[in-house]
Design a protein around this motif. Structure first.
Motif, PDB file in Angstrom:
ATOM      1  N   GLU A  95      85.727  66.702  42.556  1.00 45.25           N
ATOM      2  CA  GLU A  95      85.653  66.304  41.157  1.00 45.25           C
ATOM      3  C   GLU A  95      84.391  65.491  40.892  1.00 45.25           C
ATOM      4  N   TYR A 125      84.154  68.599  37.437  1.00 45.17           N
ATOM      5  CA  TYR A 125      85.383  69.281  37.031  1.00 45.17           C
ATOM      6  C   TYR A 125      86.599  68.551  37.603  1.00 45.17           C
ATOM      7  N   THR A 126      87.659  68.366  36.807  1.00 47.03           N
ATOM      8  CA  THR A 126      88.907  67.822  37.319  1.00 47.03           C
ATOM      9  C   THR A 126      89.718  68.954  37.936  1.00 47.03           C
ATOM     10  N   ILE A 127      90.707  68.601  38.752  1.00 46.35           N
ATOM     11  CA  ILE A 127      91.541  69.618  39.391  1.00 46.35           C
ATOM     12  C   ILE A 127      92.293  70.426  38.341  1.00 46.35           C
ATOM     13  N   ASP A 128      92.698  69.781  37.250  1.00 45.65           N
ATOM     14  CA  ASP A 128      93.417  70.512  36.200  1.00 45.65           C
ATOM     15  C   ASP A 128      92.517  71.541  35.528  1.00 45.65           C
ATOM     16  N   GLU A 129      91.218  71.267  35.459  1.00 44.29           N
ATOM     17  CA  GLU A 129      90.289  72.205  34.830  1.00 44.29           C
ATOM     18  C   GLU A 129      89.990  73.403  35.717  1.00 44.29           C
ATOM     19  N   LYS A 187      92.033  74.482  38.476  1.00 43.14           N
ATOM     20  CA  LYS A 187      93.196  75.129  39.103  1.00 43.14           C
ATOM     21  C   LYS A 187      93.470  76.472  38.425  1.00 43.14           C
ATOM     22  N   ARG A 237      91.451  78.947  38.432  1.00 41.85           N
ATOM     23  CA  ARG A 237      90.173  79.637  38.247  1.00 41.85           C
ATOM     24  C   ARG A 237      89.551  79.920  39.609  1.00 41.85           C
TER      25      ARG A 237
END
Length: 415
Positions: A163, A168-172, A174, A176
């Motif tokens: 991150e 990028y965050t993990i939520d963004e 995940k 992809r």
């Protein structure tokens, strides 16, 4: 219920893979065991003979959650369904983690008569979950970005360092694929090799130029490894990388310093000789045309003597800038020494080289320095002859330059 149905239900309980125990509903006595199937006996280590008539309190121990047991008692007193997870103990004293649910059983009149409990030993699952959480914390603690994808390259995990490196965050990310980091700095052959190596079950190591969320680029020394199951089938990929942008910038700066002239930013003579030698070798091998221009700022010594070296340095920088802007993108402009420059023109016939040389001369002539005034340039041009070395080519272009100077300067002479 018929005898056949009773037999069927008993067989279902006794043959169930899940552990099942049935107790009476005597809360004062602690709900004593009446039936326990083989799976329950195997899980607890107690044979049915030792369980029957006793309460399941005998399974409790130091790590059994007292709050959960109190909640269990409340549910039993109220005749409600219960579900929970805690630590119980086998007959040999070893602990296990159990998930169980308890349902009340009532007769036709609605009277509570029994409780049935279905239980599972989830020790292995809980320990695996704990290990996974420990692994995730360990991966988050490392300073190197870590990325894990499934077999289809969909991201399922990224650590904190990833991150921080990418923005990028993990939520963004995940779900992809790592393609979101592509910078278009690598060609398709690079990615084809990556996919081929990984498909063969081998590790792929390379320096990637990736793009952060904000659009900026960074260099990452990256290792991608396939993870296989027991049958050898690839199930995941793990990538570990290290941001080496600072190192790459330093290496590029060192290379620039080794090949560039500090004042003008042009290639220095040492690197220029290397470029000339390589160009002559290519022309010899492929039969290509090669032209060379040697040029010199007219009356430069007078500029230094009259206006000083700072003015002379400024003139050198300005002329270098004009030269660089006047040639083709693939041409090499070299500061040969002092006020002398060399322009290397590969795949450039003599007629086109003459036009380029005149364009350079006219642009320098049109330039006005605020302190020095007008400047002029003398140029010597030579086309490479068959089997001619770069030293011979430079010597002929240099001779043409001196012809231009002797003929009145501000002109282009041919060798």
């Amino acid at each position: 219920m018929s005898t056949a149905e009773s037999a069927l239900f008993r067989a279902a309980v006794m043959q169930s893979w899940n552990a099942i125990v049935i107790t009476d509903a005597d809360l004062a006595a602690g709900c004593r065991v009446e039936i326990a199937n083989p799976a329950f006996c195997a899980m607890t280590g107690y044979p049915l003979e030792e369980l029957r008539g006793r309460t399941l309190k005998l399974l409790q121990g130091p790590d059994t959650d007292p709050a959960l047991i109190e909640e269990l008692r409340n549910c039993l007193r109220e005749g409600r369904y219960f579900e929970g997870t805690t630590t119980n103990y086998r007959k040999d004293g070893s602990p296990y983690i159990v998930r169980w649910n308890i349902s009340p059983i009532r007769d036709d009149a609605g009277t509570l008569t029994h409780f049935i409990s279905v239980q599972q030993d989830i020790t292995a699952y809980v320990l695996a979950q704990r290990e996974n959480r420990l692994l995730a914390r360990a991966l988050d603690a490392t300073t190197d970005p870590v990325l894990i994808t499934d077999a289809q390259a969909r991201i399922i995990f990224a650590n904190v360092a990833f991150e921080e490196a990418t923005g990028y965050t993990i939520d963004e990310v995940k779900g992809r694929t790592p393609a979101l980091l592509r910078s278009d700095e690598h060609d398709e052959a690079f990615y084809a090799k990556l996919h081929r190596v990984l498909a063969d079950g081998q590790d792929f190591r390379a320096t990637f130029v990736n793009r952060r969320r904000d659009g900026s680029l960074y260099h990452a020394e990256q290792s991608i490894s396939p993870i296989c199951d027991e049958s050898g089938r690839i199930t995941h990929y793990v990538s570990v990388s290290k941001d080496i942008s600072d190192r790459v910038d330093m290496e590029q700066a060192l290379r620039h310093a080794a090949t560039r002239d500090k004042l003008t930013g042009l290639y220095n003579r040492r690197h220029g000789e290397h470029l000339l030698e390589e160009a002559c070798r290519r022309a010899q091998k492929r039969g290509g045309v090669l032209s060379l221009i040697v040029c010199d700022i007219d009356h430069f010594k007078q500029i230094n003597d009259r206006f000083g070296h700072p003015a002379g340095d400024r003139v050198l920088s300005d002329v270098a800038h004009i030269l660089r802007d006047s040639v083709r993108s693939g041409d090499a402009v070299i500061r040969w020494g002092g006020e002398e420059f060399v322009i290397l023109l590969e795949n450039c016939a003599l007629e086109a080289a003459i036009d380029l040389g005149e364009r350079v001369r006219n642009r320098v002539r049109a330039h006005q320095d605020a302190e020095v005034g007008a400047l002029t340039l003398s140029l010597g041009l030579a086309g490479r002859a068959q089997d001619e070395s770069f030293e011979q080519l430079v010597a002929r272009a240099d001779a043409a330059l001196y012809t231009a100077k002797r003929s009145g300067r501000d002109r282009l002479s041919l060798a």
